[in-house]
Design an enzyme around this catalytic site. Sequence first.
Site, PDB file in Angstrom:
ATOM      1  CG  HIS A 163      -4.107  -3.458   3.344  1.00 57.29           C
ATOM      2  ND1 HIS A 163      -2.911  -3.065   3.905  1.00 57.29           N
ATOM      3  CD2 HIS A 163      -4.655  -2.354   2.779  1.00 57.29           C
ATOM      4  CE1 HIS A 163      -2.753  -1.760   3.688  1.00 57.29           C
ATOM      5  NE2 HIS A 163      -3.786  -1.314   3.001  1.00 57.29           N
ATOM      6  CB  CYS A 181      -0.981  -0.024   1.163  1.00 58.02           C
ATOM      7  SG  CYS A 181      -2.397   1.079   0.926  1.00 58.02           S
TER       8      CYS A 181
END
Length: 484
Positions: free
Chosen positions: A427, A331
Site C-alpha cells: 500500500h 493487496c
Amino acid sequence: MAALMLQGTGSDVGKSVLVAGLCRAFANRGLSVRPFKPQNMSNNAAVTADGGEIGRAQATQAIACRVEPSVDMNPVLLKPQGDRTSQLIVRGQVRGTLAAARWREGREGLLVDVLDSFERLSASCDLVVVEGAGSPAEVNLRVSDIANMGFARAANVPVILVGDIDRGGVIASIVGTRAVIDPADAAMIHGFLVNKFRGDPALFDDGYRAIEARSGWRGYGVVPWLTDAARLPSEDAVILERRSASVDRRVTIACPITPRIANFDDLDPLRLEPGVALVMVPPGTPIPAADMIVLAGSKATIPDLAFLRAQGWDIDILAHHRRGRPVLGLCGGYQMLGRSIADPHGIEGAATSIAGLGLLDIDTILTPTKTLERIEGTANGARFEGYEMHMGVTTGTDLCRPVGHRIDGSAEGATSADGLVHGSYVHGLFGLAEQRAAWLARLGVDAVGPDHAASIDAALDAIAATLERHLDLDAMLALAQRAG
C-alpha cells in the site's frame, strides 16, 4: 488536559479535514497536538510504527500534528466485511468479527479502551483535537454510542458542531440537532461552525445569526470551500461517488469499485497527476477502454471477486489483457489476479474457496494472522515506501518474477510471464515520485507530481492558513482548555 471535539450534523460534513486543519494550525502555533477518534468505521487504514492499524484520516491528522501515528489515536476501528459484520480492531489489533446485533453488548468494554487511550494521549501533549463519527442526532444509536456524546460526556470534552452548507439545509440541520438530542448532551455543545461555503461568506450573515438565536450556541466561523482538501487521502467511500476524470488527459487508468473496496487512497497520487485520467468505475458500468486497469484492495476479497464477476468486469479485464495492456492488483486485488483464493478458516464468512482471474500463476490461502508492517525497498529501479496490511499467504511460480525487493533483499509481489500483469501487497506504492514515474513511463506519460507526502503536507498548511483566517481559533483554544 486541553481537548476539543468536532461533531457533525451528519456524515461527510468535513470533520476529518477540519480536524486535520486544526491540528496543523495549532501545531503551527507551537503547541504539541494529537488527533483522536474514539471509534471509526472505514476500510481505508494505515499502519503505525508499532505494527498496529488506525483509520486513514487519523494517520493524516497525525501528519498534520507532525508526529508519528499511534494506535491510541483511533482505539476502535470497525472494518466492514459485509452488510452486517465488521472486523473489530482495538488498539491496532484484530479482536474478532463483530455482528451489528452484538454492538450494544460490547460497547461498555470498548468505552474503557477508548478512555484509556484518550488519557494516555492527553498526557503526552498540550491539546487533543477529537473527531466524532456520524452525528449525535442519530438518537436511535445513543444508548450504545462511544463515538460522539457517549465519549464527550464520559471524558468531559467540549463539543463544536459542524454543519455542511453545501448540501443545503444547514440552518435546519444545526438547529434540528439541538432539538432532538438529550438536554444533557446538548449541554456539551458550546458552539457551531459552518463548513463548505462557496462564495462570499457575508451573504450568510443572516442565516448565521438565525442559527445562533434558535440554537443558543455561538458561532465560531464560516469555512469556505477547501479546494486543497482534494489533495488529502480520503477514508470515506462516499468520495468515490463524486470523482470524475478529465477526458483531455493523456492516459486512462481504470479501477472498478467493489462493495468492500479498501485503501483506494493508494490511487490518489495517480489521480493528482495532470497527465492521468483516473476512472473509478461504479457498479453497473463496464470498464472503459484504458491504458491500465488497477484492482484495489478489498476487506472481503472473495465476495468482492464474486461481485466483480457478476458485473461482467472479469470479461472486461481479460479482454484488456488480450489487447496487450497492463493490469495491476494491489493487496486484495493482487489475490484476485491469481488462480485461486481459499478461506478454510472462514475469515470472511463461511469457509470456502473461489477461482481467481487466472492472470497470475499464484494461489492465496487466507489465514487468521494479519500482516501489519511498514516496508520499503526498490522496484522498477526506484525506491518505494509503504506498508503491508493483509490476511493471507500467497505462493506460486510468478513470485519468481517479483515486482520489487524489500530493503532486506526479500522479493515482493509477482509478475506474469508475459510481463503485463503485476501484483503487490504494498500500500502506498505510488507515493514516491520516482516510483510513480517509473510506472507511468510504461504508459508513455511523464509524472510531474512531487512525492505524495509533500503534496499532503502542503495541502495541510494551506488548509490551516484558511482556518486561521475564517475561524475564531483563539476562542476555540480557550474552550478546549476547559476540558477535563
